[in-house]
Design a protein around this motif. Structure first.
Motif, PDB file in Angstrom:
ATOM      1  N   VAL A   8     -56.279   3.724 -13.744  1.00  0.00           N
ATOM      2  CA  VAL A   8     -56.710   3.814 -15.151  1.00  0.00           C
ATOM      3  C   VAL A   8     -55.719   3.083 -16.048  1.00  0.00           C
ATOM      4  O   VAL A   8     -54.554   2.886 -15.685  1.00  0.00           O
ATOM      5  CB  VAL A   8     -56.857   5.284 -15.619  1.00  0.00           C
ATOM      6  N   ASP A  30     -59.118   3.552 -20.391  1.00  0.00           N
ATOM      7  CA  ASP A  30     -60.179   2.978 -19.569  1.00  0.00           C
ATOM      8  C   ASP A  30     -59.960   3.250 -18.086  1.00  0.00           C
ATOM      9  O   ASP A  30     -58.837   3.297 -17.623  1.00  0.00           O
ATOM     10  CB  ASP A  30     -60.224   1.447 -19.738  1.00  0.00           C
ATOM     11  N   ILE A  31     -61.068   3.401 -17.371  1.00  0.00           N
ATOM     12  CA  ILE A  31     -60.991   3.428 -15.916  1.00  0.00           C
ATOM     13  C   ILE A  31     -61.105   1.985 -15.459  1.00  0.00           C
ATOM     14  O   ILE A  31     -62.018   1.272 -15.885  1.00  0.00           O
ATOM     15  CB  ILE A  31     -62.150   4.248 -15.301  1.00  0.00           C
ATOM     16  N   GLU A  32     -60.168   1.533 -14.619  1.00  0.00           N
ATOM     17  CA  GLU A  32     -60.226   0.147 -14.150  1.00  0.00           C
ATOM     18  C   GLU A  32     -61.040   0.058 -12.868  1.00  0.00           C
ATOM     19  O   GLU A  32     -62.106  -0.530 -12.849  1.00  0.00           O
ATOM     20  CB  GLU A  32     -58.820  -0.389 -13.911  1.00  0.00           C
ATOM     21  N   CYS A  33     -60.521   0.621 -11.774  1.00  0.00           N
ATOM     22  CA  CYS A  33     -61.209   0.489 -10.499  1.00  0.00           C
ATOM     23  C   CYS A  33     -60.811   1.632  -9.567  1.00  0.00           C
ATOM     24  O   CYS A  33     -59.873   2.372  -9.850  1.00  0.00           O
ATOM     25  CB  CYS A  33     -60.876  -0.854  -9.857  1.00  0.00           C
ATOM     26  N   VAL A  46     -64.827  -0.298 -11.776  1.00  0.00           N
ATOM     27  CA  VAL A  46     -65.508   0.714 -12.593  1.00  0.00           C
ATOM     28  C   VAL A  46     -65.595   0.221 -14.045  1.00  0.00           C
ATOM     29  O   VAL A  46     -66.666   0.212 -14.650  1.00  0.00           O
ATOM     30  CB  VAL A  46     -64.815   2.093 -12.520  1.00  0.00           C
ATOM     31  N   SER A  47     -64.459  -0.209 -14.588  1.00  0.00           N
ATOM     32  CA  SER A  47     -64.399  -0.809 -15.941  1.00  0.00           C
ATOM     33  C   SER A  47     -65.223  -0.090 -16.994  1.00  0.00           C
ATOM     34  O   SER A  47     -66.190  -0.630 -17.506  1.00  0.00           O
ATOM     35  CB  SER A  47     -64.871  -2.275 -15.915  1.00  0.00           C
ATOM     36  N   LYS A  48     -64.843   1.136 -17.301  1.00  0.00           N
ATOM     37  CA  LYS A  48     -65.502   1.760 -18.449  1.00  0.00           C
ATOM     38  C   LYS A  48     -64.528   2.681 -19.164  1.00  0.00           C
ATOM     39  O   LYS A  48     -63.559   3.153 -18.561  1.00  0.00           O
ATOM     40  CB  LYS A  48     -66.789   2.473 -18.049  1.00  0.00           C
ATOM     41  N   PRO A  49     -64.770   2.900 -20.461  1.00  0.00           N
ATOM     42  CA  PRO A  49     -63.879   3.794 -21.201  1.00  0.00           C
ATOM     43  C   PRO A  49     -63.896   5.190 -20.588  1.00  0.00           C
ATOM     44  O   PRO A  49     -64.953   5.661 -20.171  1.00  0.00           O
ATOM     45  CB  PRO A  49     -64.473   3.834 -22.605  1.00  0.00           C
ATOM     46  N   ILE A  50     -62.735   5.824 -20.523  1.00  0.00           N
ATOM     47  CA  ILE A  50     -62.659   7.183 -19.977  1.00  0.00           C
ATOM     48  C   ILE A  50     -63.502   8.127 -20.822  1.00  0.00           C
ATOM     49  O   ILE A  50     -64.166   9.015 -20.320  1.00  0.00           O
ATOM     50  CB  ILE A  50     -61.191   7.663 -19.925  1.00  0.00           C
ATOM     51  N   VAL A  62     -63.545  -1.017  -5.694  1.00  0.00           N
ATOM     52  CA  VAL A  62     -64.783  -1.065  -6.470  1.00  0.00           C
ATOM     53  C   VAL A  62     -64.420  -1.038  -7.950  1.00  0.00           C
ATOM     54  O   VAL A  62     -63.663  -0.185  -8.401  1.00  0.00           O
ATOM     55  CB  VAL A  62     -65.691   0.150  -6.157  1.00  0.00           C
TER      56      VAL A  62
END
Ligand SMILES: Nc1nc2c(ncn2[C@@H]2O[C@H](COP(=O)(O)OP(=O)(O)OP(=O)(O)O)[C@@H](O)[C@H]2O)c(=O)[nH]1
Ligand SMILES: [Mg+2]
Ligand SMILES: [Zn+2]
Ligand SMILES: [Zn+2]
Lengths: 223, 127
Positions: free
Chosen positions: B31, B106-109, A5-9, A3
């Protein structure tokens, strides 16, 4: 199953920082985030900056410390509004802490908001607070090799104050080495030698700061 | 270090996504960390091992993809990779360079397990 997610931590921090910046711009408040090690002279630099610019700008201060409110009290003693944030152990300020502090200030009465970040050369560089400029202070007793040990903060700051310049004779600080190291990491950043407690060198620093504030004001009134 | 805070943000975002998908567990979190961010891998793994238990990501693997630093020379336009200390154009020697990558956080997946019925249901719907 994979899945995306693709968002900045630091999504939450970045969203709140963007909101802060909008709020500051709406009220025409210029925000300076000051970064340095513990004891480098952040509060002293803020007091020197207040003395130099208080006739020109309405100033307020946010003091970030792990504990205590002595820095905010030092600022308030000069008749300047100050809010203390205690991070309770956290090594840096985050944008939601700034927002809570800002909510206790009257933004309509402020032109320049100075944030004293937690004394730390590492963590604060990753966190956008919604400020317009990050400036770092290195004090002479810390040594000229610090750009090699903490490159990110030197690369990130838009100006570097070299404080406690009066103590130069007592240390083997090599100013040429220091300037060269800063230039290699961040060629655009000016270096301002200063003695915050004596007031020496404060003029050049506040001239640069005032120029940045005016540039920001013009950008604001254009839109 | 602020790895605890970083990892707790990762866990919050990933468990939220996993819950939205109806997942029963998270197997893997990937990440992206720029070489110039102030993040230490070991501290990330340590924080992850302390914070993941009790969440959907309990027992999951944290994979950190490192993004090397790259800048573009303002004077001659060349793009080049570099380390943490010396951001100088290799072509013209200029110090005036703009960072193009290396500060990512960034969080990737994520990789998740779905409940048995949902997987079976998906298969039935396949033509
Ligand atoms: N000689 C000299 N001493 C200075 C100068 N600036 C600050 N100091 C001294 O350095 C000490 C620390 O100064 P502060 O301004 O409190 O430093 P700070 O970075 O705010 O410290 P923390 O908030 O505790 O991290 C004080 O004793 C100051 O008097 C300077 O330019 N020259
Ligand atoms: Mg202080
Ligand atoms: Zn931190
Ligand atoms: Zn070049």
């Amino acid at each position: 199953m994979k899945v995306d997610v693709s968002k900045p931590i630091l999504d939450r921090n970045e969203r709140m920082a963007a909101e802060n910046r909008l709020l500051f711009d709406e009220h025409g408040v210029f925000v300076l985030d000051l970064l340095a090690s513990p004891g480098a002279g952040k509060t002293s630099t803020i007091l020197a900056t207040i003395a130099a610019l208080r006739d020109r700008y309405r100033i307020a201060v946010i003091e970030g410390d792990i504990a205590s409110n002595v820095d905010a009290e030092r600022i308030k003693a000069h008749g300047i509004p100050a809010v203390q944030i205690n991070t309770g152990g956290a090594c840096h300020l985050e944008s939601d802490m700034i927002r809570r502090a800002v909510d206790t200030l009257d933004m309509a009465e402020v032109d320049l908001l100075i944030v004293e970040n937690v004394g730390n050369l590492v963590c604060p560089t990753d966190f956008d607070l919604g400020e317009h400029v990050k400036v770092m202070i290195l004090s002479v007793p810390e040594g000229h090799d610090k750009p090699y040990k903490y490159p990110n903060i030197f690369a990130r700051a838009e100006a570097v104050i070299l404080n406690k310049y009066d103590t130069m004779p007592a240390f083997d600080f090599n100013e040429d080495d220091f300037r060269e190291a800063v230039r290699r990491l961040n060629a655009m950043a000016p270096v301002f030698p200063m003695s915050a407690t004596l007031g020496d060198g404060v003029d050049a620093w506040v001239a640069w700061l005032a120029e940045r504030i005016e540039t920001q004001k013009r950008a604001g009134s254009d839109t | 270090m602020h790895e605890m805070g970083v990892v707790s943000s990762i866990l919050t975002a990933c468990t939220k996504t996993a819950e939205r998908e109806g997942a029963t567990r998270i197997n893997e979190i990937r990440v992206k960390v720029g070489e110039l961010s102030e993040i230490v891998d070991e501290a990330m793994y340590f924080a992850f091992d302390s914070l993941a238990p009790g969440t959907l990501a309990e027992g999951a693997k944290l994979i950190i993809d490192h993004v090397p630093a790259r800048s573009k020379c303002v004077e001659c336009g060349v793009s080049f990779g570099h380390g943490r200390f010396d951001i100088t154009c290799p072509e013209c020697g200029s110090f005036f360079c703009e960072l193009v990558q290396g500060r990512e956080l960034d969080i990737e997946c994520i990789d998740v397990d779905l409940p048995e019925e949902a997987v079976a249901g998906d298969r039935v719907e396949e033509p």
